[in-house]
Design an enzyme around this catalytic site. Structure first.
Site, PDB file in Angstrom:
ATOM      1  N   ARG A 139      -6.832  -3.906  10.374  1.00 42.34           N
ATOM      2  CA  ARG A 139      -5.872  -4.831  10.677  1.00 42.34           C
ATOM      3  C   ARG A 139      -6.449  -5.715  12.113  1.00 42.34           C
ATOM      4  NH1 ARG A 139      -2.101  -4.150   7.075  1.00 42.34           N
ATOM      5  NH2 ARG A 139      -1.407  -1.941   6.430  1.00 42.34           N
ATOM      6  N   SER A 192       8.259   8.823  12.516  1.00 41.99           N
ATOM      7  CA  SER A 192       6.779   8.366  11.116  1.00 41.99           C
ATOM      8  C   SER A 192       7.350   9.001   9.857  1.00 41.99           C
ATOM      9  CB  SER A 192       5.910   9.508  11.805  1.00 41.99           C
ATOM     10  OG  SER A 192       4.876   8.956  10.868  1.00 41.99           O
ATOM     11  N   ARG A 219       2.383   6.153  -3.226  1.00 45.33           N
ATOM     12  CA  ARG A 219       3.484   6.801  -3.499  1.00 45.33           C
ATOM     13  C   ARG A 219       3.691   7.232  -4.906  1.00 45.33           C
ATOM     14  NH1 ARG A 219       4.344   5.516   1.346  1.00 45.33           N
ATOM     15  NH2 ARG A 219       5.760   7.051   2.532  1.00 45.33           N
ATOM     16  N   GLY A 260      -4.706   7.369   6.495  1.00 39.10           N
ATOM     17  CA  GLY A 260      -4.074   8.271   6.965  1.00 39.10           C
ATOM     18  C   GLY A 260      -3.222   8.572   5.669  1.00 39.10           C
ATOM     19  N   LYS A 264       0.728  -1.252   0.165  1.00 41.58           N
ATOM     20  CA  LYS A 264      -0.312   0.323   0.240  1.00 41.58           C
ATOM     21  C   LYS A 264       0.834   1.324   0.215  1.00 41.58           C
ATOM     22  CE  LYS A 264      -2.826   0.884   3.561  1.00 41.58           C
ATOM     23  NZ  LYS A 264      -3.746   0.899   4.264  1.00 41.58           N
ATOM     24  N   ASP A 284       2.716  -1.025  12.120  1.00 39.25           N
ATOM     25  CA  ASP A 284       1.629  -1.754  11.060  1.00 39.25           C
ATOM     26  C   ASP A 284       1.495  -3.399  11.804  1.00 39.25           C
ATOM     27  OD1 ASP A 284       0.434   0.805  10.185  1.00 39.25           O
ATOM     28  OD2 ASP A 284       1.515   0.250   8.113  1.00 39.25           O
ATOM     29  N   LYS A 314      -3.906   4.823  15.091  1.00 42.46           N
ATOM     30  CA  LYS A 314      -3.541   4.698  13.889  1.00 42.46           C
ATOM     31  C   LYS A 314      -4.977   4.475  13.543  1.00 42.46           C
ATOM     32  CE  LYS A 314      -0.435   2.588  12.058  1.00 42.46           C
ATOM     33  NZ  LYS A 314       0.612   3.383  11.145  1.00 42.46           N
ATOM     34  N   GLN A 338       5.197   9.071   7.152  1.00 41.62           N
ATOM     35  CA  GLN A 338       4.232   9.030   7.163  1.00 41.62           C
ATOM     36  C   GLN A 338       4.724  11.494   7.109  1.00 41.62           C
ATOM     37  OE1 GLN A 338       0.814   8.878   8.445  1.00 41.62           O
ATOM     38  NE2 GLN A 338      -0.060   7.182   8.039  1.00 41.62           N
TER      39      GLN A 338
END
Length: 442
Positions: free
Chosen positions: A395, A175, A34, A102, A29, A323, A350, A177
């Protein structure tokens, strides 16, 4: 599917067969997000193979289509992205809906901060509760103007025509992100943008920028780039997602008699913490045919069932498996002794509070779990049947499907529709490998 329709989707899982065969899980993912974003900003046509056909990644593709980028679906898992260049995006006619993603929202915030037009990012009920100040604050230091709802949560209103300036940013949290949002804004900034992390996180953005010809320096925990460059179009092969593979890795480890081969799994060193933790617990995991595809390390994983023992999870592994912790909690429940997790406070923000949901769910199946603010102590034991609230977190739902394979009775898992956000076709693939899971009857 959304709203009340999603809440009605419950699953029943129970003891199945040994996990056997040869399977490939969907594309990564993080790489899929990206690939769309950077392909859209490239000067020319990029081809993507292995694109994750999930709701999150499709939301990202739809966002760039709304900004004038032509993206063709040329087959299952294939996209052709007609890049418009760094400054070729058009103002979207309405708010961009990131759904449950997110990653999509935080990375888009950085990318859109450098545009000439205003934009607004919205998400579903879960995403609308997730913290965004960790992104908006460093972007504001670069000169971005981004408004949030009360509490620093979405929607994000991003004002265009901000003159961005490169910064040296020591991120207080590990992070990928946050790092990626700052680096994407740095593409549009004057001067140098530099990010340093307290612990190294996944480096997909850095690797893909480099593969597309952008001058960037990076090493574990560090990245630096100059603004004002150009992205070249490329062919991107998306590896199988180790976060999706995690459920099968744990299932094949804990279900006696299992012997499973997972094909083409991405083995980015910032993503393999789960493999290290499971091996420390006694798991039998081999990497076959290690290779590199599109700048990313890839390999086939063979997993054979093994008796596990509890460990104290090394804190340095935490960012490399953030994750995968729901799946690890299940492995810990099946292990002999206590598994201690610390340094994982990020799990509480999360898609859900994953520490709370996993702890509550395992307790309802007879496992002793003691929560801490940044982790838990999981005491291995015998799993019973019961009912689980997944909290709409994909998840959590998939992890309890794995737990149910060891339970003494059936496990009913509520609110499973969001599994489609990350793992379309999970139920079909799981049953083909020997797991017992089916939609709950009315």
């Amino acid at each position: 599917m959304s709203g009340s329709d999603q809440a009605s989707q419950d699953w029943i899982a129970s003891t199945g067969e040994p996990i056997r065969g040869e399977i490939r899980v969907p594309g990564d993912k993080s790489v899929s997000h990206r690939a769309i974003m950077l392909g859209a900003l490239a000067d020319g046509v990029s081809e993507i193979d292995g694109f994750l056909e999930g709701e999150d990644t499709r939301a990202t593709a739809a966002a760039f289509a709304a900004m004038g980028v032509r993206i063709e679906a040329t087959g299952d898992g294939r996209r052709t992205v007609h890049g418009v260049g760094l400054h070729g995006l058009e103002a979207p006619a309405q708010a961009i809906d990131c759904g449950n993603a997110g990653t999509g929202m935080r990375l888009l915030a950085g990318l859109l901060a450098g545009q000439a037009f205003d934009s607004k990012l919205v998400g579903d009920a879960s995403l609308s509760r997730r913290p965004m100040r960790r992104v908006t604050e460093p972007l504001a230091r670069m000169g971005a103007r981004i408004d949030t709802a009360d509490g620093g949560v979405p929607p994000l209103r991003i004002h265009g025509n901000s003159a961005l300036q490169g910064i040296e940013f020591n991120t207080p949290i590990a992070s990928a992100q946050v790092k990626s949002a700052v680096l994407l804004a740095g593409l549009y900034a004057r001067g140098t943008t530099e990010v340093r992390e307290p612990h190294p996180t996944r480096d997909y953005t850095e690797r893909m920028l480099s593969a597309m010809g952008w001058p960037i320096e990076f090493s574990p925990g560090f990245a630096r780039l100059q603004g004002g460059g150009q992205l070249k179009p490329v062919r991107i092969n998306v590896p199988a997602d180790i976060s999706s593979a995690a459920f099968f890795i744990v299932a094949a480890t804990v279900v006696p008699g299992s012997d499973l081969l997972l094909r083409g799994v991405g083995l980015n060193p910032r993503r393999t913490g789960l493999l290290d933790a499971l091996r420390a617990m006694g798991a039998d995991i081999s990497v076959l045919e290690p290779r590199e595809e599109g700048g990313e390390p890839v390999g086939d994983l063979r997993i054979r069932s093994a008796a596990l023992h509890g460990i104290e999870v090394p804190v340095e592994l935490v960012p490399d498996m953030i994750d995968e912790f729901p799946a690890l909690f299940v492995a810990a429940a099946a292990a002999d002794g206590v598994t201690r997790v610390r340094g994982a406070a990020e799990l509480r923000v999360k898609e859900s509070d994953r520490i709370a949901l996993m702890s509550t769910g395992l307790r309802s199946l007879g496992i002793r779990v003691e929560e801490t603010p940044d982790g838990a102590d999981i005491h291995g034991g015998l799993l019973q049947g019961g009912e689980i609230d997944s909290g709409g977190d994909h998840r959590i739902a998939m992890s309890f499907v794995v737990a149910a394979q060891l339970a003494k009775g059936p496990v009913r898992i509520s609110d499973c529709a969001n599994v489609a956000t990350s793992f379309p076709g999970f139920m079909e693939l799981a049953t083909s490998a020997g797991l017992n899971v089916a939609p709950a009857g009315d």
